[in-house]
Design a protein around this motif. Structure first.
Motif, PDB file in Angstrom:
ATOM      1  N   MET A 189       0.825  -1.203   0.000  1.00 47.23           N
ATOM      2  CA  MET A 189       0.000   0.000   0.000  1.00 47.23           C
ATOM      3  C   MET A 189       0.864   1.259   0.000  1.00 47.23           C
ATOM      4  SD  MET A 189      -2.927   1.365  -0.241  1.00 47.23           S
ATOM      5  CE  MET A 189      -4.029   0.002  -0.230  1.00 47.23           C
ATOM      6  N   GLN A 190       2.005   1.215   0.693  1.00 40.15           N
ATOM      7  CA  GLN A 190       2.875   2.397   0.716  1.00 40.15           C
ATOM      8  C   GLN A 190       3.329   2.789  -0.687  1.00 40.15           C
ATOM      9  OE1 GLN A 190       3.157   0.536   3.621  1.00 40.15           O
ATOM     10  NE2 GLN A 190       3.560   1.968   5.263  1.00 40.15           N
ATOM     11  N   SER A 191       3.671   1.800  -1.516  1.00 42.32           N
ATOM     12  CA  SER A 191       4.148   2.132  -2.867  1.00 42.32           C
ATOM     13  C   SER A 191       3.021   2.717  -3.713  1.00 42.32           C
ATOM     14  CB  SER A 191       4.776   0.923  -3.547  1.00 42.32           C
ATOM     15  OG  SER A 191       3.817  -0.087  -3.742  1.00 42.32           O
ATOM     16  N   TYR A 192       1.816   2.200  -3.532  1.00 41.62           N
ATOM     17  CA  TYR A 192       0.643   2.735  -4.241  1.00 41.62           C
ATOM     18  C   TYR A 192       0.427   4.202  -3.857  1.00 41.62           C
ATOM     19  CZ  TYR A 192      -4.269   3.331  -5.579  1.00 41.62           C
ATOM     20  OH  TYR A 192      -5.440   3.801  -6.119  1.00 41.62           O
ATOM     21  N   LEU A 193       0.437   4.469  -2.552  1.00 42.10           N
ATOM     22  CA  LEU A 193       0.246   5.844  -2.097  1.00 42.10           C
ATOM     23  C   LEU A 193       1.402   6.740  -2.523  1.00 42.10           C
ATOM     24  CD1 LEU A 193      -1.292   5.345   1.441  1.00 42.10           C
ATOM     25  CD2 LEU A 193      -2.393   6.380  -0.543  1.00 42.10           C
ATOM     26  N   SER A 194       2.620   6.223  -2.472  1.00 35.79           N
ATOM     27  CA  SER A 194       3.773   7.021  -2.893  1.00 35.79           C
ATOM     28  C   SER A 194       3.632   7.470  -4.340  1.00 35.79           C
ATOM     29  CB  SER A 194       5.072   6.230  -2.722  1.00 35.79           C
ATOM     30  OG  SER A 194       5.366   6.063  -1.373  1.00 35.79           O
ATOM     31  N   GLU A 195       3.188   6.554  -5.202  1.00 32.54           N
ATOM     32  CA  GLU A 195       2.977   6.909  -6.610  1.00 32.54           C
ATOM     33  C   GLU A 195       1.893   7.970  -6.748  1.00 32.54           C
ATOM     34  OE1 GLU A 195       3.104   7.212 -10.705  1.00 32.54           O
ATOM     35  OE2 GLU A 195       4.582   6.454  -9.276  1.00 32.54           O
ATOM     36  N   HIS A 196       0.826   7.837  -5.985  1.00 30.81           N
ATOM     37  CA  HIS A 196      -0.253   8.810  -6.071  1.00 30.81           C
ATOM     38  C   HIS A 196       0.146  10.166  -5.479  1.00 30.81           C
ATOM     39  CE1 HIS A 196      -2.588   5.421  -7.409  1.00 30.81           C
ATOM     40  NE2 HIS A 196      -3.495   6.289  -7.815  1.00 30.81           N
ATOM     41  N   TYR A 197       1.010  10.152  -4.498  1.00 25.72           N
ATOM     42  CA  TYR A 197       1.508  11.433  -3.984  1.00 25.72           C
ATOM     43  C   TYR A 197       2.509  12.069  -4.948  1.00 25.72           C
ATOM     44  CZ  TYR A 197      -1.119  11.695   0.276  1.00 25.72           C
ATOM     45  OH  TYR A 197      -2.154  11.825   1.167  1.00 25.72           O
ATOM     46  N   SER A 198       3.224  11.268  -5.725  1.00 23.56           N
ATOM     47  CA  SER A 198       4.072  11.830  -6.782  1.00 23.56           C
ATOM     48  C   SER A 198       3.200  12.522  -7.828  1.00 23.56           C
ATOM     49  CB  SER A 198       4.916  10.740  -7.443  1.00 23.56           C
ATOM     50  OG  SER A 198       5.873  10.254  -6.552  1.00 23.56           O
ATOM     51  N   TYR A 199       2.106  11.859  -8.172  1.00 17.80           N
ATOM     52  CA  TYR A 199       1.134  12.479  -9.089  1.00 17.80           C
ATOM     53  C   TYR A 199       0.586  13.768  -8.478  1.00 17.80           C
ATOM     54  CZ  TYR A 199      -3.630  13.594 -10.410  1.00 17.80           C
ATOM     55  OH  TYR A 199      -4.778  14.271 -10.720  1.00 17.80           O
ATOM     56  N   ASN A 200       0.211  13.731  -7.205  1.00 16.43           N
ATOM     57  CA  ASN A 200      -0.350  14.903  -6.539  1.00 16.43           C
ATOM     58  C   ASN A 200       0.635  16.074  -6.560  1.00 16.43           C
ATOM     59  OD1 ASN A 200      -2.720  15.823  -4.914  1.00 16.43           O
ATOM     60  ND2 ASN A 200      -1.141  16.150  -3.363  1.00 16.43           N
ATOM     61  N   LEU A 201       1.904  15.784  -6.311  1.00 20.01           N
ATOM     62  CA  LEU A 201       2.947  16.810  -6.387  1.00 20.01           C
ATOM     63  C   LEU A 201       2.956  17.446  -7.773  1.00 20.01           C
ATOM     64  CD1 LEU A 201       5.648  18.193  -5.340  1.00 20.01           C
ATOM     65  CD2 LEU A 201       6.805  16.234  -6.397  1.00 20.01           C
ATOM     66  N   THR A 202       2.949  16.607  -8.802  1.00 19.24           N
ATOM     67  CA  THR A 202       3.000  17.095 -10.175  1.00 19.24           C
ATOM     68  C   THR A 202       1.742  17.866 -10.542  1.00 19.24           C
ATOM     69  OG1 THR A 202       4.426  15.247 -10.773  1.00 19.24           O
ATOM     70  CG2 THR A 202       3.307  16.371 -12.576  1.00 19.24           C
ATOM     71  N   ALA A 203       0.585  17.321 -10.188  1.00 16.98           N
ATOM     72  CA  ALA A 203      -0.674  17.992 -10.514  1.00 16.98           C
ATOM     73  C   ALA A 203      -0.772  19.339  -9.798  1.00 16.98           C
ATOM     74  CB  ALA A 203      -1.849  17.095 -10.151  1.00 16.98           C
ATOM     75  N   ASN A 204      -0.380  19.375  -8.532  1.00 22.00           N
ATOM     76  CA  ASN A 204      -0.371  20.655  -7.815  1.00 22.00           C
ATOM     77  C   ASN A 204       0.603  21.629  -8.458  1.00 22.00           C
ATOM     78  OD1 ASN A 204      -2.286  19.899  -5.920  1.00 22.00           O
ATOM     79  ND2 ASN A 204      -0.804  19.500  -4.304  1.00 22.00           N
ATOM     80  N   SER A 205       1.775  21.144  -8.825  1.00 25.43           N
ATOM     81  CA  SER A 205       2.781  22.007  -9.442  1.00 25.43           C
ATOM     82  C   SER A 205       2.276  22.597 -10.759  1.00 25.43           C
ATOM     83  CB  SER A 205       4.071  21.224  -9.655  1.00 25.43           C
ATOM     84  OG  SER A 205       5.070  22.058 -10.176  1.00 25.43           O
ATOM     85  N   ARG A 206       1.662  21.766 -11.566  1.00 31.48           N
ATOM     86  CA  ARG A 206       1.116  22.261 -12.834  1.00 31.48           C
ATOM     87  C   ARG A 206      -0.018  23.258 -12.588  1.00 31.48           C
ATOM     88  NH1 ARG A 206       2.273  20.314 -17.646  1.00 31.48           N
ATOM     89  NH2 ARG A 206       0.125  20.521 -18.362  1.00 31.48           N
ATOM     90  N   THR A 207      -0.814  23.008 -11.575  1.00 36.57           N
ATOM     91  CA  THR A 207      -1.879  23.947 -11.222  1.00 36.57           C
ATOM     92  C   THR A 207      -1.280  25.264 -10.758  1.00 36.57           C
ATOM     93  OG1 THR A 207      -3.389  22.146 -10.652  1.00 36.57           O
ATOM     94  CG2 THR A 207      -3.879  24.309  -9.724  1.00 36.57           C
ATOM     95  N   ILE A 208      -0.257  25.191  -9.926  1.00 36.83           N
ATOM     96  CA  ILE A 208       0.415  26.402  -9.455  1.00 36.83           C
ATOM     97  C   ILE A 208       0.947  27.202 -10.646  1.00 36.83           C
ATOM     98  CG2 ILE A 208       2.480  27.241  -8.234  1.00 36.83           C
ATOM     99  CD1 ILE A 208       1.973  24.800  -6.261  1.00 36.83           C
ATOM    100  N   GLN A 209       1.597  26.532 -11.592  1.00 36.90           N
ATOM    101  CA  GLN A 209       2.114  27.225 -12.779  1.00 36.90           C
ATOM    102  C   GLN A 209       0.998  27.914 -13.550  1.00 36.90           C
ATOM    103  OE1 GLN A 209       4.312  24.255 -14.987  1.00 36.90           O
ATOM    104  NE2 GLN A 209       5.619  23.801 -13.242  1.00 36.90           N
TER     105      GLN A 209
END
Length: 151
Positions: free
Chosen positions: A1-21
């Motif tokens: 489960m940790q790896s699943y969440l880690s991948e989704h938090y990597s996505y969240n980082l990217t999606a937030n970053s793109r939104t910020i831009q």
């Protein structure tokens, strides 16, 4: 489960970053866009604090406003802090906490982690709609685009 969440938090980082831009590039953006983006980041930090030290999070306001120039730095720090938490936390642990209205609840860490991700996506959608309504181009933040192209 940790790896699943880690991948989704990597996505969240990217999606937030793109939104910020897209928010910072927008012209004549509504003030509510900055408030929503602040809320995504501040609420995430409050949830992390509730997991680590529930008593310290009792008086936190999820609607505190951040300086837009700090959005990206805060986003990155939240990712790093979340990654550390995922590496060390028992995700099935139940914790008691008090929300911003003073109401007491009990939730598992995994449910909180899932909530953070879904909460962020919900408000990114609101931001995209507001940007579009003001003639600005919102970021593409769909998860499937992330998996296909590492947006």
């Amino acid at each position: 489960m940790q790896s699943y969440l880690s991948e989704h938090y990597s996505y969240n980082l990217t999606a937030n970053s793109r939104t910020i831009q897209s928010v910072l590039a927008a012209t004549d953006r509504p003030e509510s866009v900055d408030k929503l983006l602040s809320h995504i980041l501040v609420a995430h930090s409050i949830w992390l604090l509730r997991i680590a030290q529930p008593d310290l999070a009792k008086n936190s306001s999820p609607w505190a406003t951040l300086n837009p120039e700090s959005f990206e730095k805060v986003n990155r720090q939240l990712f790093d802090d979340t990654k550390k938490m995922l590496d060390s936390e028992n995700l099935t642990r139940e914790l008691d906490y008090v929300n911003s209205k003073g109401e007491s609840y009990r939730s598992s860490v995994i449910d909180i982690c899932s909530h953070i991700l879904l909460h962020s996506a919900y408000h990114r959608g609101q931001i995209a709609q507001l940007l579009r309504q003001t003639g600005n181009e919102p970021a593409i933040t769909d998860y499937i685009f992330y998996t296909r192209h590492q947006i």
